[in-house]
Design an enzyme around this catalytic site. Structure first.
Site, PDB file in Angstrom:
ATOM      1  N   SER A 181      73.608  34.016  15.972  1.00 50.71           N
ATOM      2  CA  SER A 181      72.338  34.567  16.429  1.00 50.71           C
ATOM      3  C   SER A 181      71.960  35.732  15.523  1.00 50.71           C
ATOM      4  CB  SER A 181      72.433  34.989  17.899  1.00 50.71           C
ATOM      5  OG  SER A 181      71.178  35.443  18.366  1.00 50.71           O
ATOM      6  N   TYR A 208      60.706  35.140  16.391  1.00 48.66           N
ATOM      7  CA  TYR A 208      62.079  35.129  15.880  1.00 48.66           C
ATOM      8  C   TYR A 208      63.033  35.747  16.899  1.00 48.66           C
ATOM      9  CZ  TYR A 208      66.115  36.220  12.952  1.00 48.66           C
ATOM     10  OH  TYR A 208      67.388  36.324  12.453  1.00 48.66           O
ATOM     11  N   LYS A 212      66.265  33.955  19.021  1.00 47.78           N
ATOM     12  CA  LYS A 212      67.647  34.421  18.937  1.00 47.78           C
ATOM     13  C   LYS A 212      68.195  34.820  20.303  1.00 47.78           C
ATOM     14  CE  LYS A 212      68.304  33.611  14.652  1.00 47.78           C
ATOM     15  NZ  LYS A 212      69.294  32.576  14.267  1.00 47.78           N
TER      16      LYS A 212
END
Length: 346
Positions: A181, A208, A212
């Site tokens: 991650s 983004y 994650k």
């Protein structure tokens, strides 16, 4: 072995790429899982044709395990595999499987091909592939690209390969799901009512970050569902590494990006890692004896991470509390099954 054995190497102020922080090679030497101990194991690495994935494959190939790497560009993958295999000719050659994580059908095809070639065996699935924040676009499946590539495709692959992980686990080495991650998760929690960030007001950084966070929630929920079956999930932050292809969606060269980001965040010059250091945590997650039988942990700097005590400064370690939200994890899991067209786990 202590879970914080590498902590002291990260306590003093980092000095940037190539400083005294551990590399993946050092981690492997410290663990020493060499020869027959790993010759019966199978490891699959997504995004294994460049960057942290290729470095992980290079180091883990030294264990004698059978390594498969997945990537979009089969020619690039074959070159990486040939170069690594040539350096350790006594060990099984690395094999390459084509998989484009922007297409769910390609993920399904990749899973089928892997199971065929591996004989249904899988001891470690390292979910390493991903892209950085990029301008908004949708995949042919209708999902925002960052969410689809960084999270949803991995979720589908995990579902398709979970039975192999369960079947391959042993008392001596429980199968592992290693999810790469990012500290970027600290920028945003997921919104269960809007996973697909498309349309007006699209924020690539938020997209983004949420992808994650979703990856970590998936790993934690996987642990709750599979931990008592001898398969454990670990998620991690590799650190800030600017010399990988994950940044291919950003303008400029790695050198120009580095200069730009150093101006915006001076701490980056201290905390940035090279690729060899960046792969250390995911290799540790794979081979560490001290992690045997453990899961549902978030790792950072080759140790179990603590809660972040500083705002921003994503080059520094730590997690945000929302990664432990079980309600969000359960809902995300169920919603993801629907998104990838699965009614229930296989």
């Amino acid at each position: 072995m202590a879970l914080d054995r590498y902590a002291a190497l990260h306590v003093s102020t980092p000095q940037g790429r190539g400083d005294g922080r551990p590399t993946a090679d050092q981690v492997l030497r410290d663990q020493d899982p060499l020869g027959s101990h790993w010759s019966d194991k199978v490891i699959l690495i997504t995004g294994g044709t460049a960057g942290l994935g290729a470095e992980s494959a290079r180091v883990l190939h030294k264990t004698g395990a059978k390594i498969f790497i997945m990537g979009r560009d089969i020619a690039k993958g074959e070159k990486v595999a040939a170069d690594i295999s040539a350096s350790n000719p006594d060990y099984p050659p690395i094999e390459v499987i084509q998989m484009d994580q922007s297409r769910l059908e390609s993920v399904r095809e990749g899973a089928v091909e892997f199971l065929k070639r591996s004989g249904g065996k899988l001891n470690v699935l390292m979910a390493n592939a991903g892209i950085v924040a990029s301008p908004v676009k949708e995949t042919q499946d209708g999902f925002e690209a960052v969410f689809a590539i960084n999270y949803l495709s991995t979720f589908l692959l995990v579902q398709l390969l979970a039975p192999a992980l369960v079947a391959s686990t042993t008392p001596e080495y429980n199968s592992r799901l290693v999810v790469v991650s990012s500290a970027g998760h600290r920028a945003s929690n997921i919104d269960p009512d809007k996973y697909n960030l498309v349309g007006e007001g699209y924020d690539p950084s938020k997209a983004y970050a949420r992808s994650k966070t979703a990856s970590i929630l998936m790993a934690n929920e996987f642990e709750r569902r599979y931990g008592d079956r001898g398969v454990h999930a670990l998620s991690l932050n590799p650190g800030i590494i600017m010399d990988t292809e994950i940044s291919r969606g950003l303008p400029g060269t790695s050198a120009s990006r580095r200069e730009q980001y150093y101006k915006m965040e001076p701490l980056l010059a201290q905390y940035e890692k090279d690729v060899m250091q960046g792969a250390a945590t995911q290799v540790w997650a794979t081979v560490a004896k001290e992690l045997e039988g453990k899961g549902g942990l978030y790792l950072d700097d080759v140790q179990v991470a603590r809660e972040a005590t500083h705002e921003g400064q994503f080059c520094r370690p730590g997690w945000k509390p929302w990664i432990w939200n079980e309600d969000n994890a359960v809902r995300l899991w169920k919603d993801s099954l629907n998104m990838v067209g699965l009614e229930s786990e296989n």
